[in-house]
Scaffold this active site. Sequence first.
Site, short mmCIF file in Angstrom:
data_model
loop_
_atom_site.label_atom_id
_atom_site.label_comp_id
_atom_site.label_asym_id
_atom_site.label_seq_id
_atom_site.Cartn_x
_atom_site.Cartn_y
_atom_site.Cartn_z
N ARG A 289 0.84 -1.21 0.00
CA ARG A 289 0.00 0.00 0.00
C ARG A 289 0.87 1.26 0.00
NH1 ARG A 289 -4.35 -0.12 4.37
NH2 ARG A 289 -5.25 1.45 3.01
N GLN B 35 -9.14 10.17 8.34
CA GLN B 35 -8.95 8.78 8.79
C GLN B 35 -8.03 8.07 7.81
OE1 GLN B 35 -13.12 7.11 10.09
NE2 GLN B 35 -13.46 8.80 8.67
N HIS C 185 -5.70 8.15 12.12
CA HIS C 185 -5.40 6.71 12.01
C HIS C 185 -3.97 6.44 11.56
CE1 HIS C 185 -9.97 5.57 11.66
NE2 HIS C 185 -9.62 5.98 12.86
N CYS D 51 16.81 4.44 17.66
CA CYS D 51 17.37 3.62 18.75
C CYS D 51 18.15 2.41 18.25
CB CYS D 51 16.26 3.19 19.71
SG CYS D 51 15.17 1.92 19.03
N THR E 289 -16.93 9.25 4.17
CA THR E 289 -16.75 8.24 5.21
C THR E 289 -18.08 7.58 5.52
OG1 THR E 289 -15.98 7.81 7.49
CG2 THR E 289 -16.83 10.02 7.03
N1 APR Z 1 -17.03 10.34 -3.34
C1 APR Z 1 -17.61 10.42 -2.12
N2 APR Z 1 -17.82 9.37 -1.31
C2 APR Z 1 -17.43 8.16 -1.76
C3 APR Z 1 -16.83 7.99 -3.03
C4 APR Z 1 -16.63 9.13 -3.83
N3 APR Z 1 -16.08 9.08 -5.04
N4 APR Z 1 -16.57 6.66 -3.20
C5 APR Z 1 -16.99 6.06 -2.08
N5 APR Z 1 -17.52 6.95 -1.22
C6 APR Z 1 -18.09 6.72 0.11
C7 APR Z 1 -18.75 5.36 0.28
O1 APR Z 1 -20.09 5.43 -0.16
C8 APR Z 1 -18.62 5.14 1.78
O2 APR Z 1 -19.74 5.68 2.47
O3 APR Z 1 -17.02 6.74 1.04
C9 APR Z 1 -17.36 5.91 2.16
C10 APR Z 1 -16.17 5.03 2.48
O4 APR Z 1 -16.44 4.28 3.63
P1 APR Z 1 -15.41 3.21 4.21
O5 APR Z 1 -14.93 2.32 3.12
O6 APR Z 1 -16.05 2.57 5.38
O7 APR Z 1 -14.15 4.11 4.67
P2 APR Z 1 -13.97 4.97 5.98
O8 APR Z 1 -15.27 5.55 6.43
O9 APR Z 1 -12.85 5.91 5.73
O10 APR Z 1 -13.51 3.87 7.02
C11 APR Z 1 -13.17 4.28 8.32
O11 APR Z 1 -12.37 2.10 8.82
O12 APR Z 1 -11.17 0.13 8.48
C12 APR Z 1 -11.15 1.40 8.96
O13 APR Z 1 -9.17 2.44 9.51
C13 APR Z 1 -10.04 2.25 8.42
O14 APR Z 1 -9.94 4.66 8.39
C14 APR Z 1 -10.74 3.54 8.05
C15 APR Z 1 -12.02 3.47 8.85
#
Ligand code: APR
Length: 228
Positions: free
Chosen positions: A55, A87, A105, A135, A172
Amino acid sequence: MKIVVLTGAGISAESGVPTFRDSDGLWEGHNVEDVATPEAYDARPSFVQKFYDERRAFLSKVEPNPAHVALGRLSELLGSDLTLVTQNIDDLHERGGAHDVVHMHGELLSALCRACTGRTPWHKELSDFPPCPRCGVSELRPDVVWFGEIPYEMGRIQAALMRADLFVSVGTSGAVYPAAGFVQMAKACGAKTLELNLVPSDGTAFFDEARHGLAGELVPAWVDEVIA
Ligand code: APR
Protein backbone atom coordinates in the site's frame (compact mmCIF):
# COMPACT_ATOMS: atom_id res chain seq x y z
CA MET A 1 -15.53 30.96 10.69
CA LYS A 2 -13.95 27.91 12.28
CA ILE A 3 -14.38 24.71 10.30
CA VAL A 4 -13.57 21.08 11.04
CA VAL A 5 -13.47 18.75 8.02
CA LEU A 6 -13.34 14.99 8.59
CA THR A 7 -12.40 12.87 5.59
CA GLY A 8 -12.50 9.13 4.96
CA ALA A 9 -11.60 6.70 2.22
CA GLY A 10 -14.27 8.05 -0.14
CA ILE A 11 -12.29 11.24 -0.77
CA SER A 12 -9.41 9.21 -2.21
CA ALA A 13 -11.62 6.82 -4.22
CA GLU A 14 -11.50 8.93 -7.39
CA SER A 15 -7.69 8.90 -7.12
CA GLY A 16 -7.82 5.10 -7.39
CA VAL A 17 -7.26 4.23 -3.71
CA PRO A 18 -9.69 1.47 -2.69
CA THR A 19 -12.18 2.26 0.07
CA PHE A 20 -12.81 -0.24 2.86
CA ARG A 21 -16.50 -1.14 2.91
CA ASP A 22 -17.67 -0.65 -0.68
CA SER A 23 -18.22 -3.73 -2.86
CA ASP A 24 -14.65 -3.55 -4.24
CA GLY A 25 -13.27 -2.33 -0.90
CA LEU A 26 -10.18 -3.49 0.95
CA TRP A 27 -12.18 -5.27 3.64
CA GLU A 28 -14.00 -7.30 0.99
CA GLY A 29 -10.71 -8.93 -0.04
CA HIS A 30 -9.01 -9.06 3.37
CA ASN A 31 -10.01 -9.96 6.89
CA VAL A 32 -9.56 -7.00 9.21
CA GLU A 33 -8.36 -9.45 11.86
CA ASP A 34 -5.56 -10.66 9.54
CA VAL A 35 -3.95 -7.31 8.79
CA ALA A 36 -5.30 -4.52 10.98
CA THR A 37 -4.92 -5.59 14.59
CA PRO A 38 -1.91 -5.74 16.94
CA GLU A 39 -2.66 -9.46 17.37
CA ALA A 40 -2.31 -10.02 13.61
CA TYR A 41 1.06 -8.32 13.66
CA ASP A 42 2.26 -10.40 16.60
CA ALA A 43 1.13 -13.60 14.86
CA ARG A 44 2.37 -12.86 11.33
CA PRO A 45 4.62 -9.77 11.24
CA SER A 46 6.04 -10.41 7.74
CA PHE A 47 2.58 -10.89 6.24
CA VAL A 48 1.28 -7.68 7.81
CA GLN A 49 4.42 -5.70 6.86
CA LYS A 50 4.07 -6.83 3.24
CA PHE A 51 0.40 -5.76 3.15
CA TYR A 52 1.38 -2.22 4.21
CA ASP A 53 4.57 -2.21 2.06
CA GLU A 54 2.35 -2.77 -0.99
CA ARG A 55 0.00 0.00 0.00
CA ARG A 56 2.92 2.37 0.71
CA ALA A 57 4.45 1.63 -2.70
CA PHE A 58 1.04 2.14 -4.35
CA LEU A 59 1.00 5.78 -3.19
CA SER A 60 3.54 6.68 -5.87
CA LYS A 61 0.99 5.55 -8.50
CA VAL A 62 -1.88 7.81 -7.39
CA GLU A 63 -2.45 11.55 -7.49
CA PRO A 64 -4.66 13.93 -5.50
CA ASN A 65 -8.06 14.57 -7.10
CA PRO A 66 -10.09 17.81 -7.24
CA ALA A 67 -11.50 17.18 -3.74
CA HIS A 68 -8.02 17.09 -2.17
CA VAL A 69 -6.96 20.13 -4.17
CA ALA A 70 -10.06 22.09 -3.12
CA LEU A 71 -9.37 21.34 0.56
CA GLY A 72 -5.74 22.36 -0.03
CA ARG A 73 -7.02 25.71 -1.31
CA LEU A 74 -9.27 26.07 1.76
CA SER A 75 -6.38 25.18 4.06
CA GLU A 76 -4.23 27.85 2.42
CA LEU A 77 -6.98 30.47 2.86
CA LEU A 78 -8.21 29.64 6.37
CA GLY A 79 -4.95 28.63 8.04
CA SER A 80 -5.61 27.55 11.63
CA ASP A 81 -9.37 28.25 11.27
CA LEU A 82 -9.53 24.96 9.36
CA THR A 83 -8.83 21.71 11.18
CA LEU A 84 -8.55 18.97 8.57
CA VAL A 85 -8.86 15.57 10.21
CA THR A 86 -8.46 12.46 8.08
CA GLN A 87 -8.95 8.78 8.79
CA ASN A 88 -6.90 8.10 5.68
CA ILE A 89 -3.32 6.91 5.87
CA ASP A 90 -2.41 8.14 2.38
CA ASP A 91 -0.62 11.45 1.74
CA LEU A 92 -3.06 12.86 -0.82
CA HIS A 93 -4.22 15.77 1.36
CA GLU A 94 -0.63 16.97 1.76
CA ARG A 95 0.02 16.56 -1.96
CA GLY A 96 -3.22 18.48 -2.60
CA GLY A 97 -1.74 21.43 -0.70
CA ALA A 98 -3.28 21.04 2.77
CA HIS A 99 -1.24 22.06 5.81
CA ASP A 100 -1.08 20.49 9.25
CA VAL A 101 -3.37 17.54 8.46
CA VAL A 102 -4.43 15.50 11.50
CA HIS A 103 -3.94 11.83 10.57
CA MET A 104 -5.99 10.27 13.35
CA HIS A 105 -5.40 6.71 12.01
CA GLY A 106 -1.69 7.27 11.35
CA GLU A 107 0.23 7.42 8.07
CA LEU A 108 1.67 4.91 5.61
CA LEU A 109 4.68 7.17 5.17
CA SER A 110 5.68 6.86 8.81
CA ALA A 111 7.21 4.05 10.85
CA LEU A 112 6.56 3.50 14.54
CA CYS A 113 9.25 1.90 16.68
CA ARG A 114 7.88 -0.63 19.16
CA ALA A 115 11.10 -0.33 21.18
CA CYS A 116 11.52 3.47 21.63
CA THR A 117 8.00 4.59 20.44
CA GLY A 118 9.63 7.10 18.07
CA ARG A 119 7.84 7.96 14.81
CA THR A 120 10.05 8.35 11.72
CA PRO A 121 9.08 9.46 8.19
CA TRP A 122 9.33 6.28 6.10
CA HIS A 123 9.12 5.74 2.32
CA LYS A 124 10.73 2.32 1.89
CA GLU A 125 9.75 -1.20 2.87
CA LEU A 126 9.47 -2.46 6.44
CA SER A 127 9.19 -6.18 5.69
CA ASP A 128 12.99 -6.51 5.79
CA PHE A 129 12.83 -5.33 9.44
CA PRO A 130 15.33 -2.45 9.22
CA PRO A 131 16.74 -0.89 12.42
CA CYS A 132 15.03 2.16 13.92
CA PRO A 133 17.05 5.27 12.95
CA ARG A 134 16.53 6.58 16.49
CA CYS A 135 17.37 3.62 18.75
CA GLY A 136 18.84 1.01 16.40
CA VAL A 137 16.44 -1.76 17.41
CA SER A 138 14.69 -3.66 14.55
CA GLU A 139 11.17 -3.15 15.86
CA LEU A 140 9.67 -0.79 13.27
CA ARG A 141 6.00 -1.37 12.41
CA PRO A 142 3.62 0.59 10.17
CA ASP A 143 2.59 3.79 11.96
CA VAL A 144 -1.09 3.11 11.45
CA VAL A 145 -3.76 2.82 14.11
CA TRP A 146 -5.11 -0.71 14.15
CA PHE A 147 -8.43 -1.89 15.55
CA GLY A 148 -8.16 -1.90 19.33
CA GLU A 149 -5.61 0.96 19.35
CA ILE A 150 -6.21 4.59 20.31
CA PRO A 151 -6.38 7.14 17.45
CA TYR A 152 -3.86 9.97 17.38
CA GLU A 153 -4.51 13.55 18.52
CA MET A 154 -7.94 13.01 20.05
CA GLY A 155 -7.44 15.96 22.44
CA ARG A 156 -6.72 18.36 19.60
CA ILE A 157 -9.66 17.02 17.56
CA GLN A 158 -12.06 17.34 20.47
CA ALA A 159 -10.95 20.92 21.14
CA ALA A 160 -11.46 21.82 17.47
CA LEU A 161 -14.93 20.21 17.43
CA MET A 162 -15.92 22.16 20.54
CA ARG A 163 -15.14 25.53 18.98
CA ALA A 164 -16.24 24.72 15.40
CA ASP A 165 -18.92 26.78 13.63
CA LEU A 166 -19.19 24.14 10.90
CA PHE A 167 -18.40 20.42 10.79
CA VAL A 168 -18.16 18.73 7.40
CA SER A 169 -17.78 15.00 6.85
CA VAL A 170 -16.49 13.82 3.46
CA GLY A 171 -16.35 10.28 2.07
CA THR A 172 -16.75 8.24 5.21
CA SER A 173 -19.27 5.50 5.95
CA GLY A 174 -19.72 6.54 9.58
CA ALA A 175 -19.11 2.94 10.63
CA VAL A 176 -15.97 3.39 12.75
CA TYR A 177 -15.80 5.21 16.08
CA PRO A 178 -14.62 7.57 17.43
CA ALA A 179 -14.72 9.44 14.08
CA ALA A 180 -18.35 8.39 13.51
CA GLY A 181 -19.29 10.29 16.69
CA PHE A 182 -17.70 13.61 15.71
CA VAL A 183 -20.91 14.88 14.08
CA GLN A 184 -22.85 14.55 17.31
CA MET A 185 -20.08 16.09 19.36
CA ALA A 186 -19.81 19.10 17.02
CA LYS A 187 -23.57 19.52 16.92
CA ALA A 188 -23.87 19.36 20.69
CA CYS A 189 -21.33 22.19 20.89
CA GLY A 190 -23.30 24.38 18.47
CA ALA A 191 -21.78 23.69 15.04
CA LYS A 192 -23.76 23.36 11.83
CA THR A 193 -23.12 19.97 10.22
CA LEU A 194 -22.84 18.91 6.59
CA GLU A 195 -22.30 15.50 5.00
CA LEU A 196 -20.69 15.13 1.55
CA ASN A 197 -20.73 11.47 0.56
CA LEU A 198 -21.51 9.22 -2.38
CA VAL A 199 -24.48 7.69 -0.57
CA PRO A 200 -26.12 8.37 2.82
CA SER A 201 -23.67 7.30 5.54
CA ASP A 202 -24.66 5.33 8.65
CA GLY A 203 -24.86 8.67 10.48
CA THR A 204 -26.55 10.73 7.79
CA ALA A 205 -29.59 11.44 10.00
CA PHE A 206 -27.37 13.35 12.46
CA PHE A 207 -26.38 15.99 9.88
CA ASP A 208 -28.25 19.26 9.33
CA GLU A 209 -27.63 18.87 5.60
CA ALA A 210 -26.44 16.02 3.39
CA ARG A 211 -25.34 16.19 -0.24
CA HIS A 212 -24.78 12.92 -2.08
CA GLY A 213 -22.48 12.45 -5.08
CA LEU A 214 -18.81 12.30 -6.01
CA ALA A 215 -16.37 13.99 -3.64
CA GLY A 216 -14.46 15.28 -6.67
CA GLU A 217 -17.52 17.35 -7.57
CA LEU A 218 -19.18 18.08 -4.21
CA VAL A 219 -16.08 19.26 -2.36
CA PRO A 220 -14.85 21.86 -4.89
CA ALA A 221 -18.42 23.22 -5.15
CA TRP A 222 -18.70 23.50 -1.35
CA VAL A 223 -15.29 25.17 -1.05
CA ASP A 224 -16.35 27.70 -3.70
CA GLU A 225 -19.41 28.50 -1.56
CA VAL A 226 -17.31 28.98 1.59
CA ILE A 227 -14.83 31.34 0.00
CA ALA A 228 -17.37 33.28 -2.10
N1 APR B 1 -17.03 10.34 -3.34
C1 APR B 1 -17.61 10.42 -2.12
N2 APR B 1 -17.82 9.37 -1.31
C2 APR B 1 -17.43 8.16 -1.76
C3 APR B 1 -16.83 7.99 -3.03
C4 APR B 1 -16.63 9.13 -3.83
N3 APR B 1 -16.08 9.08 -5.04
N4 APR B 1 -16.57 6.66 -3.20
C5 APR B 1 -16.99 6.06 -2.08
N5 APR B 1 -17.52 6.95 -1.22
C6 APR B 1 -18.09 6.72 0.11
C7 APR B 1 -18.75 5.36 0.28
O1 APR B 1 -20.09 5.43 -0.16
C8 APR B 1 -18.62 5.14 1.78
O2 APR B 1 -19.74 5.68 2.47
O3 APR B 1 -17.02 6.74 1.04
C9 APR B 1 -17.36 5.91 2.16
C10 APR B 1 -16.17 5.03 2.48
O4 APR B 1 -16.44 4.28 3.63
P1 APR B 1 -15.41 3.21 4.21
O5 APR B 1 -14.93 2.32 3.12
O6 APR B 1 -16.05 2.57 5.38
O7 APR B 1 -14.15 4.11 4.67
P2 APR B 1 -13.97 4.97 5.98
O8 APR B 1 -15.27 5.55 6.43
O9 APR B 1 -12.85 5.91 5.73
O10 APR B 1 -13.51 3.87 7.02
C11 APR B 1 -13.17 4.28 8.32
O11 APR B 1 -12.37 2.10 8.82
O12 APR B 1 -11.17 0.13 8.48
C12 APR B 1 -11.15 1.40 8.96
O13 APR B 1 -9.17 2.44 9.51
C13 APR B 1 -10.04 2.25 8.42
O14 APR B 1 -9.94 4.66 8.39
C14 APR B 1 -10.74 3.54 8.05
C15 APR B 1 -12.02 3.47 8.85
